[in-house]
Design an enzyme around this catalytic site. Structure first.
Site, PDB file in Angstrom:
ATOM      1  N   ASN A  42       0.837  -1.195   0.000  1.00  0.00           N
ATOM      2  CA  ASN A  42       0.000   0.000   0.000  1.00  0.00           C
ATOM      3  C   ASN A  42       0.874   1.248   0.000  1.00  0.00           C
ATOM      4  O   ASN A  42       1.971   1.271   0.573  1.00  0.00           O
ATOM      5  CB  ASN A  42      -0.989  -0.009   1.171  1.00  0.00           C
ATOM      6  CG  ASN A  42      -0.349  -0.127   2.529  1.00  0.00           C
ATOM      7  OD1 ASN A  42       0.643  -0.818   2.699  1.00  0.00           O
ATOM      8  ND2 ASN A  42      -0.921   0.557   3.510  1.00  0.00           N
ATOM      9  N   ILE A  43       0.368   2.284  -0.658  1.00  0.00           N
ATOM     10  CA  ILE A  43       1.069   3.564  -0.759  1.00  0.00           C
ATOM     11  C   ILE A  43       0.054   4.663  -0.479  1.00  0.00           C
ATOM     12  O   ILE A  43      -0.889   4.857  -1.256  1.00  0.00           O
ATOM     13  CB  ILE A  43       1.686   3.770  -2.156  1.00  0.00           C
ATOM     14  CG1 ILE A  43       2.612   2.606  -2.511  1.00  0.00           C
ATOM     15  CG2 ILE A  43       2.431   5.104  -2.208  1.00  0.00           C
ATOM     16  CD1 ILE A  43       3.108   2.621  -3.945  1.00  0.00           C
ATOM     17  N   GLU A  44       0.232   5.387   0.632  1.00  0.00           N
ATOM     18  CA  GLU A  44      -0.687   6.464   1.016  1.00  0.00           C
ATOM     19  C   GLU A  44      -0.071   7.818   0.680  1.00  0.00           C
ATOM     20  O   GLU A  44       1.146   7.945   0.544  1.00  0.00           O
ATOM     21  CB  GLU A  44      -0.942   6.420   2.535  1.00  0.00           C
ATOM     22  CG  GLU A  44      -1.547   5.136   3.012  1.00  0.00           C
ATOM     23  CD  GLU A  44      -1.606   5.041   4.529  1.00  0.00           C
ATOM     24  OE1 GLU A  44      -2.220   4.093   5.011  1.00  0.00           O
ATOM     25  OE2 GLU A  44      -1.038   5.921   5.219  1.00  0.00           O
ATOM     26  N   GLU A  60      -3.010  -5.010  -3.090  1.00  0.00           N
ATOM     27  CA  GLU A  60      -3.566  -6.017  -4.001  1.00  0.00           C
ATOM     28  C   GLU A  60      -3.691  -5.456  -5.417  1.00  0.00           C
ATOM     29  O   GLU A  60      -3.361  -6.111  -6.401  1.00  0.00           O
ATOM     30  CB  GLU A  60      -4.947  -6.481  -3.524  1.00  0.00           C
ATOM     31  CG  GLU A  60      -4.949  -7.046  -2.129  1.00  0.00           C
ATOM     32  CD  GLU A  60      -5.264  -5.996  -1.058  1.00  0.00           C
ATOM     33  OE1 GLU A  60      -4.773  -4.848  -1.150  1.00  0.00           O
ATOM     34  OE2 GLU A  60      -5.998  -6.340  -0.127  1.00  0.00           O
ATOM     35  N   CYS A  99     -10.071  -5.617   0.538  1.00  0.00           N
ATOM     36  CA  CYS A  99     -11.249  -4.771   0.758  1.00  0.00           C
ATOM     37  C   CYS A  99     -12.214  -4.939  -0.414  1.00  0.00           C
ATOM     38  O   CYS A  99     -11.880  -5.529  -1.447  1.00  0.00           O
ATOM     39  CB  CYS A  99     -10.823  -3.309   0.925  1.00  0.00           C
ATOM     40  SG  CYS A  99     -10.334  -2.507  -0.622  1.00  0.00           S
ATOM     41  N   CYS A 152     -10.902  -3.711  -3.856  1.00  0.00           N
ATOM     42  CA  CYS A 152      -9.924  -4.623  -4.467  1.00  0.00           C
ATOM     43  C   CYS A 152     -10.603  -5.898  -4.958  1.00  0.00           C
ATOM     44  O   CYS A 152     -10.248  -6.424  -6.019  1.00  0.00           O
ATOM     45  CB  CYS A 152      -8.813  -4.960  -3.475  1.00  0.00           C
ATOM     46  SG  CYS A 152      -7.671  -3.594  -3.178  1.00  0.00           S
TER      47      CYS A 152
HETATM   48 ZN   LIG Z   1      -8.167  -2.744  -1.133  1.00  0.00          ZN
END
Ligand SMILES: [Zn+2]
Length: 135
Positions: free
Chosen positions: A46-48, A58, A89, A92
């Site tokens: 993940n990249i925020e 994913e 989620c 995804c």
């Molecule tokens: Zn997701």
């Protein structure tokens, strides 16, 4: 669905990329590893950013695989560090449903445990897909 050897490789790959997650806001670091039908493994984390939007691990793994020309996929492992082991989620799951068959295997894991393998069809029943747009 994934066999035990494939799951082991994907767990190792997902944990390796999880350390590169960019999660300064949520502190929720996620790693994902996707196995294509060719046997190749694609990873993502993940990249925020400061707008609180994020690329999910994913989806990143899926997009990289698609970018390289992969078209068929066997399964995915998602890892986190907390007690709440993840499945992808809803967003995804929806994205995966456009590129993976209903028997695509999905496993969530943390540092000490893993969830049972479920299929995309089990995690996203009665999905909205391309067939819904046909008239
Ligand atoms: Zn997701």
């Amino acid at each position: 669905m994934l066999n035990d050897d494939q799951i082991g490789l994907l767990l190792q790959s997902a944990r390796a990329v999880q350390s590169r997650a960019v999660a300064p806001y949520s502190q929720y670091k996620v790693g994902a590893a996707l196995m294509a039908a060719t046997g190749r493994i694609y990873t993502g984390m993940n990249i925020e950013n400061a707008t609180y939007s994020a690329v999910h691990a994913e989806n990143l793994a899926l997009y990289v695989a698609l970018m390289t020309g992969e078209t068929e996929f066997l399964g995915l492992v998602v890892v986190t560090n907390d007690a709440n082991m993840p499945y992808p989620c809803g967003s995804c799951r929806q994205e995966l449903s456009h590129h993976c068959k209903p028997d695509f295997g999905i496993i969530g894991a943390n540092l000490t445990q893993r969830r049972e393998q479920k299929t995309l069809g089990e995690l996203l029943p009665d999905l909205f897909g391309a067939d819904n747009l046909k008239t």
